[in-house]
Design a protein around this motif. Structure first.
Motif, mmCIF file in Angstrom:
data_model
loop_
_atom_site.group_PDB
_atom_site.id
_atom_site.type_symbol
_atom_site.label_atom_id
_atom_site.label_comp_id
_atom_site.label_asym_id
_atom_site.label_seq_id
_atom_site.Cartn_x
_atom_site.Cartn_y
_atom_site.Cartn_z
ATOM 1 N N THR A 25 -14.959 -1.382 2.052
ATOM 2 C CA THR A 25 -14.534 -2.359 0.988
ATOM 3 C C THR A 25 -12.944 -2.359 1.251
ATOM 4 O OG1 THR A 25 -16.042 -1.903 -0.784
ATOM 5 C CG2 THR A 25 -14.016 -3.011 -1.235
ATOM 6 N N PRO A 27 -9.256 -5.125 1.338
ATOM 7 C CA PRO A 27 -8.652 -6.290 0.936
ATOM 8 C C PRO A 27 -8.422 -7.142 2.030
ATOM 9 C CG PRO A 27 -6.860 -4.771 0.711
ATOM 10 C CD PRO A 27 -8.142 -3.974 1.211
ATOM 11 N N THR A 59 -13.128 2.918 1.010
ATOM 12 C CA THR A 59 -12.285 1.833 -0.094
ATOM 13 C C THR A 59 -10.945 2.034 0.231
ATOM 14 O OG1 THR A 59 -14.187 2.113 -1.640
ATOM 15 C CG2 THR A 59 -11.760 1.145 -2.192
ATOM 16 N N ARG A 61 -7.198 0.210 -0.568
ATOM 17 C CA ARG A 61 -6.479 -0.648 -1.685
ATOM 18 C C ARG A 61 -4.831 -0.559 -1.450
ATOM 19 N NH1 ARG A 61 -8.614 3.902 -4.052
ATOM 20 N NH2 ARG A 61 -6.923 5.301 -5.344
ATOM 21 N N GLU A 62 -4.406 -1.621 -1.776
ATOM 22 C CA GLU A 62 -2.685 -1.494 -1.984
ATOM 23 C C GLU A 62 -2.149 -0.714 -2.882
ATOM 24 O OE1 GLU A 62 1.162 -4.247 -0.878
ATOM 25 O OE2 GLU A 62 -0.828 -5.115 -1.464
ATOM 26 N N TRP A 68 -0.473 2.041 1.458
ATOM 27 C CA TRP A 68 -1.800 1.673 1.385
ATOM 28 C C TRP A 68 -2.811 3.019 1.023
ATOM 29 C CZ3 TRP A 68 -3.910 -3.364 1.555
ATOM 30 C CH2 TRP A 68 -2.790 -4.219 2.203
ATOM 31 N N CYS A 90 -2.351 -0.804 6.663
ATOM 32 C CA CYS A 90 -3.751 -0.404 6.475
ATOM 33 C C CYS A 90 -4.305 -0.152 7.913
ATOM 34 C CB CYS A 90 -4.230 -1.859 6.046
ATOM 35 S SG CYS A 90 -6.147 -2.082 5.790
#
Length: 358
Positions: A25, A27, A59, A61-62, A68, A90
């Motif tokens: 997962t 973004p 996973t 995420r920011e 990140w 990322c």
């Protein structure tokens, strides 16, 4: 019936999962699951990924602007673990996750390409519990070879110092070497110049001072100078209205000069030799006929000049020379009347511009 269900459950639990299972997962803008899986396969090969008994869940995420975080969980037949990593991009976390998963699948194949540094977790992140109930740093001593390799990768190679918690980039890159500055071009040791000048010349050599023009090609070094040029004095009158004439002169001049220099100023001290001719044409009411006569001209010169070139290729020139006539042309009428004879000594003053050709 109950015994049959229990046997089926035991058999199903004993069967390994069908190859590497990757749950990813991230973004928008970060590499997706297919890209992460492809990077793992590039390190291990498709065959090793197909026979692996490993489930990986990642996973991304920011966490903050320009920062990140990655949560990566590994579950295998012999154990598993959990890790939280942080990096400024990322892409760096994706590469780290692909490396960790590849090591868990096949350590030898994944590390064959060489050592890669994995980003360390931020100091404020607490170590979470693994799926087997142990701390995330443990990765389970019973996890077998694959789990132990993952643990070692987190801790850093034992033969090397541990990566600091503030490490920003997953790959250590050698700083680019600054290119050596190009050598400064030195001025040529020999320069070639062209000078155009005008002034007064042949004073006392012609019947009266005459305007003059000259051109000279020069070759010079730091302390010397040589010139080859031409000099022309247009006609001036001599005698009187009864018996007189028009007189002009021209010569080729060769000069050699030692040179004194200081900054943009140079002072050549020159000696030279003029070779040419002086011409006279009779005129006046007392002449029955008018004729034109020429006489060879040979003279030595001694003089000095000042050249000033503040910048670039163009400079100013001012020179003065004494002229010593080695041949003294003399003009007389058919009746023996002397109209003009050059003096032994004369002079010239010329000013002009000199341009460096190289």
């Amino acid at each position: 019936m109950l015994a049959v269900l229990m046997a089926a459950t035991i058999v199903a639990a004993a069967e390994p999962p069908p190859g590497l299972a990757l749950d990813w997962t991230a973004p928008p803008g970060c590499p997706d699951r297919a890209e992460v899986y492809a990077r793992v396969v590039r390190r291990t090969g498709q065959e090793a990924a197909d026979r692996a008994s490993l489930t990986a869940r990642g996973t991304v995420r920011e966490a903050a602007p320009g920062r990140w975080s990655l949560t990566l969980e590994l579950t295998g037949a012999t154990g598993g673990g959990r890790r939280e990593l942080s990096a400024p991009r990322c892409e760096e976390l994706v590469e780290a996750a692909a490396l960790v998963v590849a090591i868990a699948v096949d350590p030898r194949a994944a590390l064959a390409a060489g050592e890669v540094v994995v980003p360390a977790p931020p100091p404020e992140v607490a170590q979470g519990a693994g799926t087997n109930g142990q701390g995330s740093e443990d990765m389970s001593p019973r996890a077998g070879p694959n789990g132990q390799v993952v643990k070692d990768m987190y801790e850093g190679p034992k033969a090397q110092p541990r990566a600091t918690d503030e490490m920003e980039a997953p790959v250590v890159e050698e700083p680019a070497r600054a290119e050596a500055p190009a050598p400064t071009a030195k001025p040529p040791s020999v320069r070639v110049g062209l000078r155009a000048a005008a002034g007064v010349s042949f004073a006392r050599l012609l019947p009266r001072p005459s305007a003059a023009v000259s051109m000279a090609l020069s070759v010079s070094g730091k302390r010397w100078r040589a010139e080859l040029g031409g000099l022309y004095a247009p006609p001036v009158t001599g005698g009187d209205g009864v018996i007189g004439g028009l007189f002009q002169a021209g010569a080729v001049e060769l000069r050699g000069c030692p040179v004194l220099r200081r900054g943009a100023v140079e002072v050549p001290l020159c000696v030279g030799l003029q070779v040419g001719a002086m011409q006279g044409r009779g005129r006046g009411t007392g002449l029955a006929t008018t004729t034109t006569a020429r006489s060879p001209w040979l003279a030595a010169t001694v003089g000095a000049a000042v050249g000033w070139r503040p910048r670039g290729r163009v400079g100013l020139w001012l020179g003065a020379d004494a002229i010593v006539a080695l041949l003294r042309p003399s003009f007389v009428t058919a009746g023996g009347v002397k109209v003009h004879e050059a003096a032994r000594f004369g002079g010239q003053v010329l000013a002009g511009v000199e341009v460096l050709l190289r």
